[in-house]
Write a protein that holds these residues in place. Structure first.
Motif, PDB file in Angstrom:
ATOM      1  N   GLY A  17       4.859  -3.475  -3.498  1.00 55.01           N
ATOM      2  CA  GLY A  17       4.463  -3.481  -4.908  1.00 55.01           C
ATOM      3  C   GLY A  17       2.986  -3.258  -5.106  1.00 55.01           C
ATOM      4  N   ALA A  18       2.402  -2.386  -4.285  1.00 56.06           N
ATOM      5  CA  ALA A  18       0.961  -2.113  -4.367  1.00 56.06           C
ATOM      6  C   ALA A  18       0.717  -0.642  -4.059  1.00 56.06           C
ATOM      7  CB  ALA A  18       0.184  -2.991  -3.388  1.00 56.06           C
ATOM      8  N   GLU A  19      -0.297  -0.081  -4.698  1.00 52.80           N
ATOM      9  CA  GLU A  19      -0.606   1.328  -4.512  1.00 52.80           C
ATOM     10  C   GLU A  19      -1.150   1.588  -3.111  1.00 52.80           C
ATOM     11  OE1 GLU A  19      -3.497   4.767  -6.522  1.00 52.80           O
ATOM     12  OE2 GLU A  19      -3.436   2.727  -7.347  1.00 52.80           O
ATOM     13  N   TRP A  20      -0.628   2.633  -2.474  1.00 51.98           N
ATOM     14  CA  TRP A  20      -1.094   3.016  -1.145  1.00 51.98           C
ATOM     15  C   TRP A  20      -2.606   3.264  -1.169  1.00 51.98           C
ATOM     16  CZ3 TRP A  20       0.096   3.403   3.851  1.00 51.98           C
ATOM     17  CH2 TRP A  20      -0.671   4.240   4.659  1.00 51.98           C
ATOM     18  N   GLY A  21      -3.319   2.727  -0.192  1.00 44.67           N
ATOM     19  CA  GLY A  21      -4.757   2.932  -0.083  1.00 44.67           C
ATOM     20  C   GLY A  21      -5.599   1.960  -0.884  1.00 44.67           C
ATOM     21  N   SER A  22      -4.955   1.113  -1.685  1.00 50.18           N
ATOM     22  CA  SER A  22      -5.698   0.144  -2.492  1.00 50.18           C
ATOM     23  C   SER A  22      -6.044  -1.098  -1.679  1.00 50.18           C
ATOM     24  CB  SER A  22      -4.871  -0.274  -3.714  1.00 50.18           C
ATOM     25  OG  SER A  22      -3.713  -0.996  -3.307  1.00 50.18           O
ATOM     26  N   SER A  23      -6.997  -1.875  -2.185  1.00 49.92           N
ATOM     27  CA  SER A  23      -7.355  -3.137  -1.527  1.00 49.92           C
ATOM     28  C   SER A  23      -6.167  -4.094  -1.508  1.00 49.92           C
ATOM     29  CB  SER A  23      -8.540  -3.785  -2.239  1.00 49.92           C
ATOM     30  OG  SER A  23      -9.695  -2.978  -2.137  1.00 49.92           O
ATOM     31  N   GLU A  24      -5.400  -4.088  -2.587  1.00 51.51           N
ATOM     32  CA  GLU A  24      -4.244  -4.983  -2.655  1.00 51.51           C
ATOM     33  C   GLU A  24      -3.187  -4.586  -1.638  1.00 51.51           C
ATOM     34  OE1 GLU A  24      -2.026  -8.298  -3.989  1.00 51.51           O
ATOM     35  OE2 GLU A  24      -4.149  -7.740  -4.107  1.00 51.51           O
ATOM     36  N   PHE A  25      -2.997  -3.273  -1.426  1.00 54.31           N
ATOM     37  CA  PHE A  25      -2.045  -2.838  -0.401  1.00 54.31           C
ATOM     38  C   PHE A  25      -2.493  -3.338   0.969  1.00 54.31           C
ATOM     39  CE2 PHE A  25      -0.393  -0.167   2.912  1.00 54.31           C
ATOM     40  CZ  PHE A  25       0.927   0.034   2.557  1.00 54.31           C
ATOM     41  N   ALA A  26      -3.772  -3.173   1.274  1.00 51.89           N
ATOM     42  CA  ALA A  26      -4.298  -3.622   2.568  1.00 51.89           C
ATOM     43  C   ALA A  26      -4.101  -5.119   2.735  1.00 51.89           C
ATOM     44  CB  ALA A  26      -5.771  -3.256   2.687  1.00 51.89           C
ATOM     45  N   ARG A  27      -4.354  -5.866   1.675  1.00 57.41           N
ATOM     46  CA  ARG A  27      -4.200  -7.323   1.729  1.00 57.41           C
ATOM     47  C   ARG A  27      -2.742  -7.706   1.988  1.00 57.41           C
ATOM     48  NH1 ARG A  27      -5.837 -11.443  -3.262  1.00 57.41           N
ATOM     49  NH2 ARG A  27      -5.874 -13.368  -2.029  1.00 57.41           N
ATOM     50  N   ARG A  28      -1.837  -7.053   1.299  1.00 53.05           N
ATOM     51  CA  ARG A  28      -0.422  -7.387   1.444  1.00 53.05           C
ATOM     52  C   ARG A  28       0.135  -6.956   2.808  1.00 53.05           C
ATOM     53  NH1 ARG A  28       2.640  -7.324  -4.334  1.00 53.05           N
ATOM     54  NH2 ARG A  28       0.953  -8.270  -5.534  1.00 53.05           N
ATOM     55  N   HIS A  29      -0.278  -5.792   3.271  1.00 47.74           N
ATOM     56  CA  HIS A  29       0.224  -5.359   4.578  1.00 47.74           C
ATOM     57  C   HIS A  29      -0.336  -6.237   5.696  1.00 47.74           C
ATOM     58  CE1 HIS A  29       0.965  -2.791   8.115  1.00 47.74           C
ATOM     59  NE2 HIS A  29       2.059  -2.473   7.453  1.00 47.74           N
TER      60      HIS A  29
END
Length: 262
Positions: free
Chosen positions: A37-49
């Protein structure tokens, strides 16, 4: 509809991999973005992954604590689980690799089996929580943010104050994302916060009596909320109210560090 929360880190990892697998995305990048549920390449994606990698690390650690026969059975799947999370040898944007080929059904089934085994072995601990008082834990987190924000200058080293604040904000983020990362991550992070608060109690100056009182009461309230969530045992509150057993010893340590409550 009641929110469904994965019980162990292995359950959380399994459900996320299933989400990627079932996403219908044309590549791994799209599958992971849909699942998290986060855009690829975003800070939130990095945090969630990164949090997914943490679920894998906890799953591996817990499997390694099982009896030898069970440990040997499931540890042979560590490379497959790790590869599913990081895919080190392929491009995540390759349209020739749809999300469906991220992981095999066999690998998912063995991960689900390990998750069920771990839940049975660890039920009622921070690794497989039995409680459901997420709102109580959330309220205690917000109370601590207020306590830390209102700390008089010099009561606590600023670096320690900021570190604990960041930990509590991370715990709140995990609570907000409970359906994604699961109950075990919340329980284990709350245990980490308990340890940080106990450690900070030893360096609190105790010069401000009002702050000392808030600290002690807040600590006991957080221990209660954390223990209730992990164990689901209502006797935890009774033990704290009665000042008995280990809870009494914890309270005495905190009180000695903060000065008498007012």
């Amino acid at each position: 509809m009641e929110m469904r929360i994965p019980g162990t880190s292995a359950h959380g990892l399994h459900e996320i991999l299933v989400r990627v697998w079932e996403s219908g995305a044309h590549n791994f990048r799209g599958g992971w973005a849909d699942a998290l549920g986060a855009e690829w390449g975003s800070s939130e994606f990095a945090r969630r992954h990164a949090e997914v990698a943490g679920l894998l690390a906890e799953t591996i650690r817990q499997v390694q604590a099982l009896p030898d026969a069970q440990q040997n059975r499931y540890s042979r799947y560590f490379p497959q689980w790790w590869t599913a999370v990081v895919q080190p040898d392929v491009s995540w944007s390759d349209p020739g690799r749809p999300a469906r080929v991220l992981v095999t059904q066999e690998t998912l089934d063995h991960l689900a089996s390990a998750a069920d085994l771990l839940k049975g072995a660890l039920q009622g601990t921070s690794s497989a929580p039995s409680g459901a008082n997420l709102e109580g834990l959330r309220e205690s987190c917000h109370s601590w943010l207020d306590i830390l924000a209102e700390m008089p200058e010099g009561e606590l080293p600023l670096s320690l104050q900021e570190e604990i604040t960041a930990q509590i904000r991370h715990l709140l983020w995990l609570i907000d994302n409970a359906a994604l990362f699961g109950a075990a991550r919340i329980a284990r992070e709350s245990s980490s916060v308990v340890g940080a608060l106990a450690q900070a109690s030893t360096v609190l100056t105790g010069q401000d009596a009002q702050t000392s009182g808030k600290w002690k009461r807040g600590f006991l309230a957080f221990v209660t909320a954390s223990a209730l969530f992990a164990t689901g045992a209502t006797q935890v509150q009774t033990a704290i109210d009665a000042g008995s057993g280990l809870v009494k010893e914890i309270a005495q340590v905190v009180e000695s560090g903060t000065g008498p409550a007012k």
